[in-house]
Design an enzyme around this catalytic site. Structure first.
Site, PDB file in Angstrom:
ATOM      1  N   CYS A 147      -0.387  11.993   0.287  1.00 24.29           N
ATOM      2  CA  CYS A 147      -0.564  12.514  -0.502  1.00 24.29           C
ATOM      3  C   CYS A 147      -0.217  12.162  -2.074  1.00 24.29           C
ATOM      4  O   CYS A 147      -0.087  10.905  -2.117  1.00 24.29           O
ATOM      5  CB  CYS A 147       0.649  13.750  -0.554  1.00 24.29           C
ATOM      6  SG  CYS A 147       0.770  14.702   0.845  1.00 24.29           S
ATOM      7  N   GLY A 158      -5.586  12.825  -1.687  1.00 24.27           N
ATOM      8  CA  GLY A 158      -5.670  14.046  -0.836  1.00 24.27           C
ATOM      9  C   GLY A 158      -6.535  15.078  -1.448  1.00 24.27           C
ATOM     10  O   GLY A 158      -6.570  15.417  -2.593  1.00 24.27           O
ATOM     11  N   ASN A 166       5.308  12.819  -1.127  1.00 27.74           N
ATOM     12  CA  ASN A 166       4.485  12.039  -0.657  1.00 27.74           C
ATOM     13  C   ASN A 166       5.132  11.003   0.294  1.00 27.74           C
ATOM     14  O   ASN A 166       6.274  10.386  -0.280  1.00 27.74           O
ATOM     15  CB  ASN A 166       3.987  11.147  -1.589  1.00 27.74           C
ATOM     16  CG  ASN A 166       2.776  10.016  -1.273  1.00 27.74           C
ATOM     17  OD1 ASN A 166       2.873   9.095  -1.883  1.00 27.74           O
ATOM     18  ND2 ASN A 166       2.387  10.308   0.149  1.00 27.74           N
ATOM     19  N   GLY A 167       4.768  11.041   1.769  1.00 30.34           N
ATOM     20  CA  GLY A 167       5.453  10.157   2.461  1.00 30.34           C
ATOM     21  C   GLY A 167       5.639  10.783   3.846  1.00 30.34           C
ATOM     22  O   GLY A 167       5.317  11.847   3.912  1.00 30.34           O
ATOM     23  N   TYR A 172      -6.218  -0.454   0.275  1.00 34.52           N
ATOM     24  CA  TYR A 172      -7.226   0.440  -0.052  1.00 34.52           C
ATOM     25  C   TYR A 172      -6.859   1.715  -0.594  1.00 34.52           C
ATOM     26  O   TYR A 172      -7.647   2.258  -1.358  1.00 34.52           O
ATOM     27  CB  TYR A 172      -7.514   0.739   1.517  1.00 34.52           C
ATOM     28  CG  TYR A 172      -8.112   2.130   1.919  1.00 34.52           C
ATOM     29  CD1 TYR A 172      -9.666   2.348   1.329  1.00 34.52           C
ATOM     30  CD2 TYR A 172      -7.675   3.298   2.107  1.00 34.52           C
ATOM     31  CE1 TYR A 172     -10.275   3.413   1.515  1.00 34.52           C
ATOM     32  CE2 TYR A 172      -8.186   4.562   2.351  1.00 34.52           C
ATOM     33  CZ  TYR A 172      -9.282   4.728   1.825  1.00 34.52           C
ATOM     34  OH  TYR A 172     -10.189   6.041   1.931  1.00 34.52           O
ATOM     35  N   SER A 230     -14.457   1.238  -2.412  1.00 35.81           N
ATOM     36  CA  SER A 230     -12.995   0.432  -2.238  1.00 35.81           C
ATOM     37  C   SER A 230     -13.024  -0.938  -1.775  1.00 35.81           C
ATOM     38  O   SER A 230     -12.111  -1.563  -2.072  1.00 35.81           O
ATOM     39  CB  SER A 230     -12.224   0.963  -0.783  1.00 35.81           C
ATOM     40  OG  SER A 230     -13.181   1.265   0.191  1.00 35.81           O
TER      41      SER A 230
HETATM   42  P1  AMP Z   1     -14.059   3.116   9.912  1.00 31.58           P
HETATM   43  O1  AMP Z   1     -15.423   3.626  10.039  1.00 31.58           O
HETATM   44  O2  AMP Z   1     -13.204   4.283  10.913  1.00 31.58           O
HETATM   45  O3  AMP Z   1     -13.816   1.756  10.683  1.00 31.58           O
HETATM   46  O4  AMP Z   1     -13.358   3.495   8.656  1.00 31.58           O
HETATM   47  C1  AMP Z   1     -13.211   2.254   7.697  1.00 31.58           C
HETATM   48  C2  AMP Z   1     -13.587   2.718   6.525  1.00 31.58           C
HETATM   49  O5  AMP Z   1     -12.469   3.710   6.210  1.00 31.58           O
HETATM   50  C3  AMP Z   1     -13.395   1.636   5.532  1.00 31.58           C
HETATM   51  O6  AMP Z   1     -14.448   1.393   4.589  1.00 31.58           O
HETATM   52  C4  AMP Z   1     -12.120   1.984   4.593  1.00 31.58           C
HETATM   53  O7  AMP Z   1     -12.287   1.821   3.089  1.00 31.58           O
HETATM   54  C5  AMP Z   1     -11.931   3.327   4.942  1.00 31.58           C
HETATM   55  N1  AMP Z   1     -10.479   3.926   5.265  1.00 31.58           N
HETATM   56  C6  AMP Z   1      -9.481   3.016   5.727  1.00 31.58           C
HETATM   57  N2  AMP Z   1      -8.525   3.669   6.106  1.00 31.58           N
HETATM   58  C7  AMP Z   1      -8.508   4.699   5.763  1.00 31.58           C
HETATM   59  C8  AMP Z   1      -7.739   6.011   5.892  1.00 31.58           C
HETATM   60  N3  AMP Z   1      -6.278   6.019   6.202  1.00 31.58           N
HETATM   61  N4  AMP Z   1      -8.171   7.205   5.224  1.00 31.58           N
HETATM   62  C9  AMP Z   1      -9.457   7.214   4.909  1.00 31.58           C
HETATM   63  N5  AMP Z   1     -10.247   6.223   4.792  1.00 31.58           N
HETATM   64  C10 AMP Z   1      -9.906   4.847   5.012  1.00 31.58           C
END
Ligand code: AMP
Length: 464
Positions: A10, A36, A116-117, A258, A301
């Site tokens: 959050c 969020g 948050n947490g 990230y 990102s």
């Molecule tokens: P995936 O396709 O499941 O491997 O997701 C990887 C992508 O999700 C990466 O490009 C990251 O930028 C993003 N990502 C990594 N961790 C999170 C997270 N906790 N919540 C949302 N997006 C994420």
């Protein structure tokens, strides 16, 4: 107990001493919306004039702040102080029931809280409270703090907070509102960020998860709420006090990789986190140099890491993917099928940049690998010759229990497959992850302790 608490990934915001606090909060939340998108809420409290008792007003909704709030709603949320919250959760759906801030009545008056947490010992605490007769209204662990609050016999709000939180383990970065004060509290390990800002011409203080919330309202970044510190803001200004002794510092390294916005000051040495991300990118190249024609990010990102990789390798950076901004984050789609469609809706390869080229795709992390698998297939379709992948963090193997929402451990591809197997799964010509040491040696990061549980499974803050 069987039931799992909602992981509250959050963002929080708080302001004291302005005439239209809801508007400031709305803008602040807008800039931390990436933390969020499921629900959001604002609570205001009016100035406690001698003749009045002070009043709380609240509004919550599902979705993003832009859609939930409008001028009319914000106008009604009058007062002199406010707190706000944006919330994302994969569990418990997007129920409004779990939306924050939460308002409760306590012995020391009405308070509103936004968190948050995730408490590492929420299971034990909840079990104990239920055994003693507490009834829970939400599945969020924030409610545990409120039950503890209501059980405290302390006479002042500060003691009340101490009583409530002394048994609660990290992680928490909290903003609270009483009739007279805005309060910030950060856990003793400093897992989640919480920063202080100041609006000079209004002589008003602000608290937020990330400093980027200050930029939009003209507030100056002052610094972070220290680990274990309580910050109390009222008509007399700002007071800071060490409520709990700082423990072993466990700042979330994933905020740096990230989660936080690149233009925020987060766990870095007085520089925005984008500078540290560039250094991550430089370091992957130093560790695993690859010969290629172009470096392409998976926007947004990984842009900084890709730029860093490009600066270090002297290979040009270019926009190999064009991102469509009119859809939500891919990862956030609740089902696998929707997520797959999401990737194609979100990114399109730029043919003239990738056709016939040896490309290095830089991404910040691989969770399930569904994004990269789709993207590499698209790149091949658009003519890329060799496709190398560089990831600006180590293999993500363990699901965070301190407030970053990721899949269950079984769904994390690095938990079940070797790097070679992942490379084959995504159909890349090579795959390189940043080493853990290389990540931690980043000269722009604060010294003295990061939580790296998601990479090494080392549970420094033990779960109970
Ligand atoms: P995936 O396709 O499941 O491997 O997701 C990887 C992508 O999700 C990466 O490009 C990251 O930028 C993003 N990502 C990594 N961790 C999170 C997270 N906790 N919540 C949302 N997006 C994420």
């Amino acid at each position: 107990m069987g039931e799992k608490a909602i992981k509250d990934k959050c963002g929080v915001f708080g302001i004291f001493g302005v005439d239209n606090p809801a508007e400031y909060t709305y803008l602040g939340l807008h800039n931390i919306q990436h933390r969020g998108q499921e629900t959001c809420g604002i609570v205001t409290s009016s100035e406690e004039k001698k003749e009045s008792k002070g009043k709380f007003k609240q509004y919550h909704g599902k979705g993003i702040v832009n859609d939930v709030f409008n001028e009319k709603i914000l106008e009604k949320l009058n007062g002199r102080a406010a707190i706000g919250h944006v919330r994302y959760s994969t569990r418990g759906g997007s129920s409004l029931n779990n939306a924050q801030p939460i308002i409760v009545s306590t012995k020391n008056g009405v308070i509103a809280i936004a968190h948050n947490g995730q408490f590492a010992n929420y299971k034990r605490l909840k079990r104990e409270l239920i055994e003693k007769g507490s009834i829970f209204k939400t599945t969020s662990d924030t409610e545990i703090a409120l039950h503890k609050f209501s059980k405290s016999n302390a006479d002042s709000i500060k003691e009340n907070i101490y009583e409530a939180f002394k048994d609660i383990k990290p992680s928490y970065s909290i903003v609270m509102l009483t009739k007279k004060e805005l309060i910030g509290l950060r856990d003793s390990s400093g897992v989640r960020p919480l920063v202080i800002g100041y609006i000079e011409d209004k002589d008003a203080y602000v608290l937020a998860s990330e400093s980027v919330a200050f930029d939009i309202i003209g507030a100056k970044y002052i610094g972070e709420v220290k680990s274990g510190e309580i910050v109390i803001i009222d008509d007399n200004g700002l007071r800071r006090e060490q409520l709990f002794n700082p423990g072993k510092q466990q700042r979330c390294i994933f905020e740096c990789i990230y989660f936080s916005r690149p233009d925020s000051f987060v766990f870095s040495k007085d520089i925005t986190i984008s500078v540290a991300r560039k250094e991550f990118g430089r370091q992957i190249y130093r560790e695993c140099p690859v010969d290629a024609d172009v470096i392409i990010p998976v926007p947004d990102s990984s842009i900084d890491a890709a730029l860093g990789y490009s600066y270090e390798s002297k290979i040009p950076f270019d926009w190999g993917f064009v991102r469509n901004h009119y859809i939500g984050r891919t990862f956030i789609q609740p089902t696998q099928t929707k997520r797959d469609v999401g990737v194609i809706k979100k990114f399109n390869p730029n043919k003239s940049i990738v056709d016939g080229k040896r490309v290095v795709v830089v991404d910040d992390s691989i969770v399930r690998a569904s994004t990269l698998k789709k993207l590499i297939k698209l790149l091949r379709k658009f003519g890329a010759k060799d496709i190398h992948v560089a990831i600006s963090c180590p293999p993500y193997k363990y699901s965070c229990y301190l407030g970053i929402d990721t899949s269950e451990k079984e769904k994390l591809i690095a938990n079940e497959k070797s790097i070679e197997e992942i490379k084959n799964f995504i159909d890349a010509d090579s795959l390189h992850y940043l080493s853990k040491q290389g990540m931690l040696d980043n000269k722009y990061l604060r010294e003295g302790g990061f939580c790296t549980y998601c990479f090494d499974g080392e549970e420094v803050i033990k779960r109970e």
